[in-house]
Structure formats: structure tokens, C-alpha cells
Scaffold this active site. Structure first.
Site, mmCIF file in Angstrom:
data_model
loop_
_atom_site.group_PDB
_atom_site.id
_atom_site.type_symbol
_atom_site.label_atom_id
_atom_site.label_comp_id
_atom_site.label_asym_id
_atom_site.label_seq_id
_atom_site.Cartn_x
_atom_site.Cartn_y
_atom_site.Cartn_z
ATOM 1 N N LYS A 99 -16.066 1.060 10.379
ATOM 2 C CA LYS A 99 -16.599 1.096 9.015
ATOM 3 C C LYS A 99 -15.532 0.536 8.076
ATOM 4 C CE LYS A 99 -16.332 3.594 5.589
ATOM 5 N NZ LYS A 99 -16.280 2.483 4.599
ATOM 6 N N PRO A 100 -15.735 -0.708 7.628
ATOM 7 C CA PRO A 100 -14.749 -1.286 6.708
ATOM 8 C C PRO A 100 -14.900 -0.693 5.313
ATOM 9 C CG PRO A 100 -16.554 -2.836 7.084
ATOM 10 C CD PRO A 100 -16.851 -1.619 7.927
ATOM 11 N N GLY A 151 -5.985 4.905 5.572
ATOM 12 C CA GLY A 151 -6.423 5.093 4.198
ATOM 13 C C GLY A 151 -5.582 6.150 3.519
ATOM 14 N N GLU A 155 -3.203 6.701 9.755
ATOM 15 C CA GLU A 155 -2.192 5.878 9.069
ATOM 16 C C GLU A 155 -2.456 6.068 7.582
ATOM 17 O OE1 GLU A 155 0.235 4.212 10.311
ATOM 18 O OE2 GLU A 155 -0.260 4.110 12.430
ATOM 19 N N CYS A 191 0.689 0.132 1.796
ATOM 20 C CA CYS A 191 1.194 1.469 2.145
ATOM 21 C C CYS A 191 2.704 1.452 2.345
ATOM 22 C CB CYS A 191 0.507 1.971 3.406
ATOM 23 S SG CYS A 191 0.689 0.823 4.779
ATOM 24 N N GLU A 199 1.981 7.306 -5.004
ATOM 25 C CA GLU A 199 1.961 5.883 -4.648
ATOM 26 C C GLU A 199 1.527 5.107 -5.881
ATOM 27 O OE1 GLU A 199 -0.985 5.710 -1.448
ATOM 28 O OE2 GLU A 199 0.344 4.374 -0.375
HETATM 29 P P1 NAP Z 1 -9.441 5.607 1.101
HETATM 30 O O1 NAP Z 1 -10.133 5.843 -0.176
HETATM 31 O O2 NAP Z 1 -8.917 6.772 1.848
HETATM 32 O O3 NAP Z 1 -10.472 4.777 1.999
HETATM 33 C C1 NAP Z 1 -10.155 4.316 3.279
HETATM 34 C C2 NAP Z 1 -11.433 4.183 4.080
HETATM 35 O O4 NAP Z 1 -12.018 5.483 4.257
HETATM 36 C C3 NAP Z 1 -12.503 3.341 3.411
HETATM 37 O O5 NAP Z 1 -13.231 2.652 4.414
HETATM 38 C C4 NAP Z 1 -13.378 4.387 2.750
HETATM 39 O O6 NAP Z 1 -14.685 3.948 2.495
HETATM 40 C C5 NAP Z 1 -13.367 5.486 3.785
HETATM 41 N N1 NAP Z 1 -13.655 6.822 3.266
HETATM 42 C C6 NAP Z 1 -13.539 7.273 2.006
HETATM 43 N N2 NAP Z 1 -13.863 8.586 1.956
HETATM 44 C C7 NAP Z 1 -14.182 8.955 3.222
HETATM 45 C C8 NAP Z 1 -14.590 10.190 3.831
HETATM 46 N N3 NAP Z 1 -14.721 11.311 3.102
HETATM 47 N N4 NAP Z 1 -14.836 10.207 5.146
HETATM 48 C C9 NAP Z 1 -14.692 9.097 5.892
HETATM 49 N N5 NAP Z 1 -14.311 7.894 5.384
HETATM 50 C C10 NAP Z 1 -14.060 7.834 4.065
HETATM 51 O O7 NAP Z 1 -8.205 4.622 0.926
HETATM 52 P P2 NAP Z 1 -8.175 3.230 0.169
HETATM 53 O O8 NAP Z 1 -8.061 3.471 -1.276
HETATM 54 O O9 NAP Z 1 -9.256 2.346 0.660
HETATM 55 O O10 NAP Z 1 -6.809 2.622 0.748
HETATM 56 C C11 NAP Z 1 -5.582 2.837 0.149
HETATM 57 C C12 NAP Z 1 -4.803 3.906 0.893
HETATM 58 O O11 NAP Z 1 -4.641 3.509 2.259
HETATM 59 C C13 NAP Z 1 -3.416 4.067 0.353
HETATM 60 O O12 NAP Z 1 -3.074 5.422 0.290
HETATM 61 C C14 NAP Z 1 -2.557 3.338 1.375
HETATM 62 O O13 NAP Z 1 -1.216 3.758 1.412
HETATM 63 C C15 NAP Z 1 -3.284 3.654 2.629
HETATM 64 N N6 NAP Z 1 -2.929 2.705 3.695
HETATM 65 C C16 NAP Z 1 -2.171 3.152 4.735
HETATM 66 C C17 NAP Z 1 -1.778 2.271 5.727
HETATM 67 C C18 NAP Z 1 -0.937 2.724 6.883
HETATM 68 O O14 NAP Z 1 -0.880 2.012 7.882
HETATM 69 N N7 NAP Z 1 -0.282 3.869 6.820
HETATM 70 C C19 NAP Z 1 -2.181 0.928 5.653
HETATM 71 C C20 NAP Z 1 -2.952 0.511 4.577
HETATM 72 C C21 NAP Z 1 -3.329 1.426 3.608
HETATM 73 P P3 NAP Z 1 -15.063 3.336 1.042
HETATM 74 O O15 NAP Z 1 -14.279 2.107 0.889
HETATM 75 O O16 NAP Z 1 -16.522 3.066 1.156
HETATM 76 O O17 NAP Z 1 -14.715 4.383 0.050
#
Ligand code: NAP
Length: 477
Positions: free
Chosen positions: A174-175, A228, A250, A284, A380
Site C-alpha cells: 500500500k503506497p 513511516g 522503519e 528520515c 522531526e
Molecule cells: P505516515 O503518515 O506514517 O504514513 C506512512 C504510510 O502509512 C502511508 O502509506 C500511509 O498512508 C500509511 N498509514 C497512515 N496511517 C496508517 C494506519 N493507521 N495504519 C496503516 N497505515 C497507515 O508517514 P509519512 O508522513 O507518509 O512519512 C513520513 C515519515 O516516515 C517520517 O516520520 C519519516 O521519518 C518516516 N520515514 C522513515 C524511514 C526509515 O527508513 N526509517 C524512511 C522514510 C520515511 P496514507 O499516505 O494514505 O496516509
């Protein structure tokens, strides 16, 4: 202008439309790019069923054959890199040069795990009894749920997909809502190399919580891999516990960037630019907190401000642009809040203008005199803002660096070899860049400690989370 992939769910080797669609927009000007099928519960259930059906045959395929298909997919990505990069720039906003680098980085995970598929070795174990032989084999865990963010839409997917497929798992991905097109373009390429139907399934959705929740909760899913935010990662881990599912996470970071008194300042500035400004700070592993030893603070700050001032901001498709727009208004609002809070609490603005929130384009900002009470020291930033604090000595720099619940990556700049080792070992992080601002590479284990996550992606360890060890005790007499 890059051509679009099919804008539907990819399930069991077919493109499946839905009754609802959502709009993917260019972060630069909000112009609509595509109308994408908004996956619903039925799409998730069909995708999970397809992954479960495809699993036994994919598991039985010899590792080298699985590896060959992954290698072909990597090659297809590279030969389509310009088209893939332009698509990524359109939906994510990053400069095309960065998008090309991401496509290559993403393909490198497929190529790496193509090799690992051939080397997923077991063990023989010396038995205590002469009539026994003990062996350990690796088995794929089963169908996996892969949930990925918008900031590196290709690489965050292939880092999981490569390991999963190499291990013999099938997947439902799921992207992120903002960037589904990159994942769909990857599925389109996967079709052309002959990866069997049902091995890769993609369900785009505008309702991450609902669709992600349903996917992770499906009984046939045996492992969840999530990249995420920490907040969502914690929800998924709680839910996974109810069904004892394997999970790797991650999550977010709050990386310290230490510049010690004996550092090569030009090297530190070059490292800082990469560590801070890649993807406009929306990474991240972005350096979030700059900790500079007092004797060189003034000299480093002057060089850093001069270099950051030269960076250009604009539309990612413009070849001269260094920093694209932030992903959305919520991302901008966060940077506005963090900068305003820091200035209100006494931080000194050395470069840039406090953002007003009226544009997603934000030029580099440098703030000095930052304190641990300021919000940007704790959260962050996810934007092009450098927060500087000085430390009296090495011990204080380490204490400041570790004063966070996160632990993804840390950076340290020093010319002294013993100091490099000592400080790197003292830093609470899964990865340390030593005189290096970019640590990510397919060959090395990527991942964090503390609230930055569980498990490792990439490297020979990346396959571990997708395999179960099975031990066989054989009586030979
Ligand atoms: P996010 O809001 O947590 O979303 C990540 C993914 O999870 C998206 O596909 C999102 O879908 C989905 N999602 C949201 N709520 C969910 C739930 N309750 N249950 C299951 N899936 C759910 O994060 P983001 O804002 O997209 O990404 C930024 C974050 O990712 C930052 O904190 C960054 O540091 C972190 N990150 C970490 C790494 C690493 O390798 N450690 C790498 C890259 C990014 P939707 O898009 O439809 O909301």
C-alpha cells in the site's frame, strides 16, 4: 512530460478499477496529475487472497530463479530511469536529479536482493549425539504487507519488495496516498519481466488508516513491513501483537550532526548539505540537530550559511533547482510552527526568512542558539531548516546528541581516528556517518533503535525479517 502508469489497483496480475478515485496532485502547484483507484476493503481482500494463492508456487521456485527475475526488474528500472524519475518528481516534487538518484538507489535494492536470493544459506549444526544430524533451513514467512511513505516512493518499496521476493514471500503493498504512481509504475515493469501474477499486488488508497489497517489485520498476512511515522508504527505494532504477526518498522528520526573541534570544516559543510537538504529536508535520515564544538562554531556556521545560501528553490522539473517544494500544506505548516517557536524562544535567524505558510517553496533557513526546549530540537523538522547548538566538549556533544527518544542515524565529523570510534560507539543510533553525510546504500543494514524502529533493511541481514528458521533433526541410525 512523463507518461502515466495504469492508475488502478494491481491485483493478481490484473489492473482493477474501483468505484471511487482520488486525485494525485503536483506538490508544486497542486495541479491534478492523475485520478487513481481508491482501493477499498474488497480490493484489499482480493489482493491478500491473490498473494496467498501465489505464495506456495513462488516459495518453491528456486532462489536463483527468483533472483533472476529481480535482477531483470532492476535492469528495467534502470533503462526506464528518466521516465520513472520524472513521474516521481511530478508526484513528490523532488528535483529530477534527485529522482534519478532515487531510481538508481531503488534498483540497487532489487539487484542486491537478486544476489541474496542465491545466497539464502542454511546451516549445519554439530550434534551432541553421533546418530543425529542437525540442519537449519530458511523458509519464507508467507504473504507480507508492505506499507510505504511518500518521501522515497520507489526506494522505500524496493527495499522491502526485493528482500521479500528474494526470500520467497509474496506481497501486498500500500503506497502513500500522495505518491501511488511510482509504485504503480514499478508494478507495470514487474509485469513485463514475468513475475507471476499474485506475487506483487498494489492497492492504492486515500484512506491509509482504513486500508492499511485491513491489510495488516488480514489473517493470511504473516508479516508487516512498515516505513513511516513513529506514531503509526506504534499503532501497527499494537495491532500486530493481537495476531502475533512478524513486524518490522522503519520510523522517524531526529538525527544529530556533530562537528567536533578538529573536523575538516569544508568536509563537514559538504556532508551537512547532503544530510540536511536531500529531498528538501524531508528524509528520515535528515540531520535535524547540529551540535558544534564551541571553538569552531563561528567558523563552521559562517561556511555553512554561505553554502546554504547558494542553494536554489523551485519546481523539481527545472534542472537548476536544488530544493523542490514541500510535499503539502501540512508539511509547510509544521515548518512554520517550528521556526516561529524557535525564534519566539530566542533562536537567532542567521539565514533565510521565517516561512509565512503561503508557499510550499522554502529556501534554506539557519537558526543559531537553539535550546532543547525548542520544538524543533524535539521533533522531526522535515524541511530545509538547520538548527545549531554549541557544545563545550566531546562529552557534552554526545549527551546532547543522545537526548532524544529517536535513534535512526547520527553524523560525526572529526579527523581523529580514535575519537571517530569512541564517539560513534557512544551515539545511540542504528547508523553513524563518520565524516559522511549519506549513509544509505543497499549493501549496509539500514534501521534504527529506540523510537526509530525495529529490524534492518538492505544488506545480507535484510532478508532475515522475511524468513523463518526451520531446524531439522535427523536420526541416521
Ligand atoms: P505516515 O503518515 O506514517 O504514513 C506512512 C504510510 O502509512 C502511508 O502509506 C500511509 O498512508 C500509511 N498509514 C497512515 N496511517 C496508517 C494506519 N493507521 N495504519 C496503516 N497505515 C497507515 O508517514 P509519512 O508522513 O507518509 O512519512 C513520513 C515519515 O516516515 C517520517 O516520520 C519519516 O521519518 C518516516 N520515514 C522513515 C524511514 C526509515 O527508513 N526509517 C524512511 C522514510 C520515511 P496514507 O499516505 O494514505 O496516509
Amino acid at each position: 512530460m512523463s507518461e502515466l502508469p495504469p492508475c488502478d489497483a494491481f491485483i493478481d496480475g490484473r489492473w482493477v478499477a474501483g468505484s471511487r478515485r482520488f486525485t494525485v496532485r503536483d506538490p508544486f502547484d497542486d495541479a491534478p496529475i492523475a485520478e487513481v483507484t481508491d482501493g477499498d476493503d474488497a480490493h484489499v481482500d482480493a489482493a491478500v487472497a491473490a498473494a496467498a494463492r501465489a505464495f506456495p508456487a513462488w516459495k518453491r521456485r528456486p532462489g536463483p530463479e527468483r533472483g533472476k527475475l529481480l535482477g531483470q526488474l532492476a535492469a528495467r528500472m534502470l533503462s526506464a530511469e528518466r521516465r520513472l524519475a520524472e513521474l516521481c518528481t511530478r508526484e513528490n516534487g523532488k528535483p529530477v536529479t534527485e529522482a534519478i538518484a532515487e531510481v538508481r538507489y531503488a534498483a540497487s535494492f532489487l539487484a542486491w536482493f537478486a544476489g541474496e536470493a542465491e545466497r539464502s544459506y542454511g546451516e549445519t549444526v554439530p550434534a551432541t549425539h553421533p546418530t543425529q544430524r542437525l540442519t537449519v533451513i530458511r523458509e519464507p514467512v508467507g504473504p507480507c504487507a508492505l506499507i510505504t511513505p511518500w518521501n522515497f516512493p520507489y526506494a522505500m518499496l524496493t527495499r522491502k519488495l526485493g528482500a521479500a521476493l528474494a526470500a520467497g514471500c509474496t506481497v501486498v503493498a500500500k503506497p502513500a496516498e500522495k505518491t501511488p504512481l511510482s509504485a504503480l509504475a514499478l508494478a507495470q515493469l514487474a509485469e513485463t519481466v514475468g513475475i507471476p501474477a499474485g506475487v506483487i499486488n498494489i492497492v492504492p488508497s486515500a484512506d491509509g488508516a482504513r486500508i492499511g489497517g485491513r491489510l495488516c489485520g488480514a489473517p493470511a498476512i504473516r508479516k508487516i513491513s512498515f516505513t513511516g511515522s513513529t506514531a503509526v508504527g506504534m499503532i501497527l505494532m499494537k495491532n500486530a501483537a493481537a495476531d502475533l504477526k512478524r513486524i518490522s518498522l522503519e520510523l522517524g528520526g531526529n538525527a544529530p550532526f556533530l562537528v567536533l573541534a578538529d573536523a575538516d570544516l569544508d568536509a563537514a559543510v559538504a556532508g551537512a548539505l547532503v544530510a540536511k537538504f536531500r529531498n528538501t529536508g524531508q528524509s528520515c535520515v535528515a540531520a535535524n540537530r547540529f551540535i558544534v564544538e564551541a571553538p569552531i562554531a563561528e567558523a563552521f556556521t559562517a561556511k555553512l550559511c554561505a553554502a546554504a545560501a547558494r542553494l536554489t528553490v523551485g519546481r523539481g522539473s527545472d534542472p537548476d533547482v536544488d530544493l523542490g517544494p514541500l510535499i503539502d500544506d501540512a508539511g509547510v505548516a509544521k515548518v512554520v510552527r517550528l521556526v516561529a517557536d524557535a525564534i519566539a524562544r530566542g533562536a537567532k535567524l542567521l539565514l533565510g526568512t521565517p516561512p509565512s505558510g503561503t508557499t510550499r517553496l522554502i529556501a534554506p533557513i539557519v537558526l543559531a542558539g537553539v535550546t532543547p526546549q525548542m520544538q524543533l530540537w524535539r521533533e522531526e523538522i522535515f524541511g530545509p531548516v538547520i538548527a545549531l547548538r554549541t557544545a563545550a566538549d566531546e562529552a557534552e556533544a554526545i549527551a546532547q546528541a543522545n537526548d532524544t527518544e529517536y535513534g535512526l542515524v547520527a553524523y560525526v565529523f572529526t579527523r581523529d581516528g580514535a575519537r571517530q570510534q569512541r564517539v560513534a560507539e557512544a551515539l545511540e543510533a542504528g547508523m553513524v556517518g563518520i565524516n559522511e553525510g549519506l549513509v544509505s546504500t543497499a549493501q549496509a543494514p539500514f534501521g534504527g533503535v529506540k523510537h526509530s524502529g525495529l529490524g534492518r533493511e538492505g544488506s545480507r541481514h535484510g532478508i532475515d525479517d522475511y524468513t523463518n528458521l526451520k531446524y531439522l533433526a535427523t536420526r541416521i541410525a
